[in-house]
Design a protein around this motif. Sequence first.
Motif, PDB file in Angstrom:
ATOM      1  N   ASP A  71      42.583  41.060  55.165  1.00 49.85           N
ATOM      2  CA  ASP A  71      42.265  42.039  56.201  1.00 49.85           C
ATOM      3  C   ASP A  71      41.861  41.314  57.486  1.00 49.85           C
ATOM      4  OD1 ASP A  71      40.674  43.886  57.864  1.00 49.85           O
ATOM      5  OD2 ASP A  71      40.869  45.261  56.159  1.00 49.85           O
ATOM      6  N   ASP A  72      42.770  41.301  58.456  1.00 51.03           N
ATOM      7  CA  ASP A  72      42.507  40.606  59.719  1.00 51.03           C
ATOM      8  C   ASP A  72      41.381  41.254  60.509  1.00 51.03           C
ATOM      9  OD1 ASP A  72      44.463  38.665  59.253  1.00 51.03           O
ATOM     10  OD2 ASP A  72      46.033  39.846  60.249  1.00 51.03           O
ATOM     11  N   ARG A  99      38.147  39.843  59.164  1.00 51.55           N
ATOM     12  CA  ARG A  99      37.977  38.463  59.642  1.00 51.55           C
ATOM     13  C   ARG A  99      37.519  38.457  61.100  1.00 51.55           C
ATOM     14  NH1 ARG A  99      39.540  34.086  57.103  1.00 51.55           N
ATOM     15  NH2 ARG A  99      40.461  34.287  55.053  1.00 51.55           N
ATOM     16  N   ALA A 100      38.093  39.329  61.910  1.00 53.06           N
ATOM     17  CA  ALA A 100      37.705  39.416  63.322  1.00 53.06           C
ATOM     18  C   ALA A 100      36.256  39.889  63.444  1.00 53.06           C
ATOM     19  CB  ALA A 100      38.649  40.346  64.081  1.00 53.06           C
TER      20      ALA A 100
END
Length: 164
Positions: free
Chosen positions: A33-34, A37-38
């Motif tokens: 899940d980007d 992470r962000a």
Amino acid sequence: MDTVDMGDFFVRRASESDADALAGIDAIAVEGDDGRRASIRRWCRRGLAVVAEDASGPLGYCVVEYTFFEQGFVTMLMVAPAARGRGVGRRLLDAVAASCTTPKLFTSTNVSNQPMQRLLQRAGWSPVGLLHGLDEGDPELFYLCRSQAEATAPDGRPLAPGFD
């Protein structure tokens, strides 16, 4: 927050350089899940995350933001699966409660998340409300940190010890 020795592990403020390691213990981030992470990178960069770690690396992390009606809100509490049952979550909650800069500290969890509810109750948090509509069929249960709410001066200033 200074480093606080918790016996076999310690809790400290996370820095931006911790973001990849924290993503490595976060089940959602590990699944790719980007967005998560962000978020982890942003929380670390802004100094909103604390990390529990031992010699092997991070065991868990906790994030407090101050956007919930200008009160503290535990946005995220994540403990690595291998570190669960060692008191990591409780110590992270205790650390953020002690360093909260507002008179009240809240969090929430899905009604289906029984382990988190048990942890919050053992840590002295009280259920204070229920919200339907965030996750279909799984209401969100809100909690207030009793010790934080009780540790305030008459003018609302926190009396709990804080960490720089």
